[in-house]
Structures are given as structure tokens and as C-alpha cells.
Write a protein that holds these residues in place. Structure first.
Motif, PDB file in Angstrom:
ATOM      1  N   ILE A  29     -22.679 -11.929   1.951  1.00 12.80           N
ATOM      2  CA  ILE A  29     -22.767 -11.924   0.492  1.00 12.80           C
ATOM      3  C   ILE A  29     -21.703 -10.971  -0.045  1.00 12.80           C
ATOM      4  O   ILE A  29     -21.610  -9.829   0.397  1.00 12.80           O
ATOM      5  CB  ILE A  29     -24.176 -11.521   0.037  1.00 12.80           C
ATOM      6  N   PRO A  30     -20.913 -11.425  -1.002  1.00 13.65           N
ATOM      7  CA  PRO A  30     -19.832 -10.588  -1.536  1.00 13.65           C
ATOM      8  C   PRO A  30     -20.356  -9.309  -2.209  1.00 13.65           C
ATOM      9  O   PRO A  30     -21.432  -9.316  -2.813  1.00 13.65           O
ATOM     10  CB  PRO A  30     -19.150 -11.490  -2.575  1.00 13.65           C
ATOM     11  N   PRO A  31     -19.583  -8.227  -2.122  1.00 10.36           N
ATOM     12  CA  PRO A  31     -20.000  -6.950  -2.718  1.00 10.36           C
ATOM     13  C   PRO A  31     -20.313  -7.048  -4.208  1.00 10.36           C
ATOM     14  O   PRO A  31     -21.247  -6.405  -4.684  1.00 10.36           O
ATOM     15  CB  PRO A  31     -18.812  -6.022  -2.476  1.00 10.36           C
ATOM     16  N   GLU A  32     -19.577  -7.844  -4.958  1.00  9.52           N
ATOM     17  CA  GLU A  32     -19.822  -7.938  -6.404  1.00  9.52           C
ATOM     18  C   GLU A  32     -21.181  -8.577  -6.697  1.00  9.52           C
ATOM     19  O   GLU A  32     -21.831  -8.251  -7.689  1.00  9.52           O
ATOM     20  CB  GLU A  32     -18.691  -8.684  -7.131  1.00  9.52           C
ATOM     21  N   VAL A  33     -21.642  -9.462  -5.828  1.00 13.81           N
ATOM     22  CA  VAL A  33     -22.966 -10.069  -5.981  1.00 13.81           C
ATOM     23  C   VAL A  33     -24.037  -9.016  -5.694  1.00 13.81           C
ATOM     24  O   VAL A  33     -25.012  -8.884  -6.439  1.00 13.81           O
ATOM     25  CB  VAL A  33     -23.124 -11.296  -5.066  1.00 13.81           C
ATOM     26  N   VAL A  34     -23.835  -8.247  -4.639  1.00 17.63           N
ATOM     27  CA  VAL A  34     -24.778  -7.189  -4.276  1.00 17.63           C
ATOM     28  C   VAL A  34     -24.859  -6.149  -5.397  1.00 17.63           C
ATOM     29  O   VAL A  34     -25.953  -5.683  -5.745  1.00 17.63           O
ATOM     30  CB  VAL A  34     -24.386  -6.539  -2.932  1.00 17.63           C
ATOM     31  N   GLU A  35     -23.732  -5.805  -5.980  1.00 21.46           N
ATOM     32  CA  GLU A  35     -23.739  -4.825  -7.074  1.00 21.46           C
ATOM     33  C   GLU A  35     -24.549  -5.325  -8.263  1.00 21.46           C
ATOM     34  O   GLU A  35     -25.258  -4.555  -8.914  1.00 21.46           O
ATOM     35  CB  GLU A  35     -22.313  -4.475  -7.476  1.00 21.46           C
ATOM     36  N   GLU A  36     -24.470  -6.632  -8.551  1.00 21.37           N
ATOM     37  CA  GLU A  36     -25.291  -7.209  -9.628  1.00 21.37           C
ATOM     38  C   GLU A  36     -26.774  -7.042  -9.301  1.00 21.37           C
ATOM     39  O   GLU A  36     -27.566  -6.683 -10.158  1.00 21.37           O
ATOM     40  CB  GLU A  36     -24.962  -8.694  -9.803  1.00 21.37           C
ATOM     41  N   TRP A  37     -27.147  -7.301  -8.046  1.00 23.06           N
ATOM     42  CA  TRP A  37     -28.540  -7.142  -7.634  1.00 23.06           C
ATOM     43  C   TRP A  37     -28.989  -5.696  -7.794  1.00 23.06           C
ATOM     44  O   TRP A  37     -30.091  -5.423  -8.281  1.00 23.06           O
ATOM     45  CB  TRP A  37     -28.726  -7.567  -6.192  1.00 23.06           C
ATOM     46  N   LEU A  38     -28.157  -4.763  -7.356  1.00 24.02           N
ATOM     47  CA  LEU A  38     -28.533  -3.350  -7.400  1.00 24.02           C
ATOM     48  C   LEU A  38     -28.747  -2.860  -8.830  1.00 24.02           C
ATOM     49  O   LEU A  38     -29.592  -1.987  -9.065  1.00 24.02           O
ATOM     50  CB  LEU A  38     -27.484  -2.495  -6.689  1.00 24.02           C
ATOM     51  N   ARG A  39     -28.012  -3.415  -9.783  1.00 27.71           N
ATOM     52  CA  ARG A  39     -28.174  -3.013 -11.184  1.00 27.71           C
ATOM     53  C   ARG A  39     -29.540  -3.399 -11.741  1.00 27.71           C
ATOM     54  O   ARG A  39     -30.027  -2.770 -12.677  1.00 27.71           O
ATOM     55  CB  ARG A  39     -27.069  -3.619 -12.046  1.00 27.71           C
ATOM     56  N   LYS A  40     -30.173  -4.411 -11.185  1.00 28.45           N
ATOM     57  CA  LYS A  40     -31.479  -4.826 -11.711  1.00 28.45           C
ATOM     58  C   LYS A  40     -32.604  -4.641 -10.689  1.00 28.45           C
ATOM     59  O   LYS A  40     -33.656  -5.255 -10.787  1.00 28.45           O
ATOM     60  CB  LYS A  40     -31.423  -6.274 -12.213  1.00 28.45           C
ATOM     61  N   LEU A  41     -32.386  -3.756  -9.747  1.00 29.97           N
ATOM     62  CA  LEU A  41     -33.354  -3.514  -8.679  1.00 29.97           C
ATOM     63  C   LEU A  41     -34.218  -2.292  -8.968  1.00 29.97           C
ATOM     64  O   LEU A  41     -33.713  -1.228  -9.325  1.00 29.97           O
ATOM     65  CB  LEU A  41     -32.625  -3.306  -7.349  1.00 29.97           C
ATOM     66  N   CYS A  42     -35.504  -2.452  -8.796  1.00 30.31           N
ATOM     67  CA  CYS A  42     -36.454  -1.340  -8.804  1.00 30.31           C
ATOM     68  C   CYS A  42     -36.856  -1.109  -7.348  1.00 30.31           C
ATOM     69  O   CYS A  42     -37.482  -1.969  -6.737  1.00 30.31           O
ATOM     70  CB  CYS A  42     -37.672  -1.698  -9.659  1.00 30.31           C
TER      71      CYS A  42
END
Length: 103
Positions: A61-74
């Protein structure tokens, strides 16, 4: 294996990427990315340090996709660890939470 629950629809999904062949992993990868992208919020215990890096590596999974997930992760584990330099097991935290509900 990754299991998800949509809290709005109550739909449960299981993604078993360890047993998938290359074509299966590509389809599974697309499904996971679509599902996580559509989610308003993601909640997981120790996802920042374990689950998401593991999924990123296994499913490429590309880093930019992971960063999107991390921004909305609790992630309560990560919040506790970074705020208090302390960790606890999920079952202990749940037990403590249940004891507070009954007070």
C-alpha cells in the motif's frame, strides 16, 4: 487476516490476505483501500505501530494512502503510549472500562 466492522451498517468483513494468491491479493488490496477510504473514521488497537505497517508491507500500500488512514485513525494504544509512556493490553483496558461503567 484483517477483520472490519462498519459501525453504521453493522457489516462485518474478513480479509485473509495471507492465503491469497497474487491476483487475490490485488483484489483484496483494492477492497481494503476502498473500504478504508470510504470510512469517516478508523478505530483499531495498536494499528499505528503494528497493523497498518504490516498491511502496508503485505499489500504494498502506498505511503500516501497510509497517511490518509492515519489522519482518521483512533488508536487508544498509540494515544496512551505517546501521552503517558505506558502501555496496557486491550483486555485489561476493556475490563477497566467496564468497571467504570458499573460505578
Amino acid at each position: 487476516m484483517l477483520c472490519t466492522l462498519d459501525s453504521d451498517t453493522k457489516e462485518e468483513r474478513v480479509y485473509n490476505f495471507m492465503r491469497a494468491d497474487d491476483a487475490g491479493k490485488r483484489a483484496l488490496r483494492a477492497d481494503v483501500i476502498d473500504a478504508f477510504h470510504a470510512a469517516g473514521q478508523l478505530c483499531a488497537y495498536n494499528a499505528v505501530l503494528f497493523d497498518i505497517p504490516f498491511m502496508q508491507k503485505q499489500l504494498q500500500i502506498p505511503p500516501e494512502v497510509v497517511e490518509e488512514w492515519l489522519r482518521k485513525l483512533c488508536d487508544p494504544f498509540h494515544a496512551i503510549k505517546t501521552s503517558f509512556a505506558y502501555t496496557c493490553k486491550l483486555d485489561k483496558m476493556l475490563a477497566l472500562n467496564l468497571s467504570l461503567i458499573h460505578i
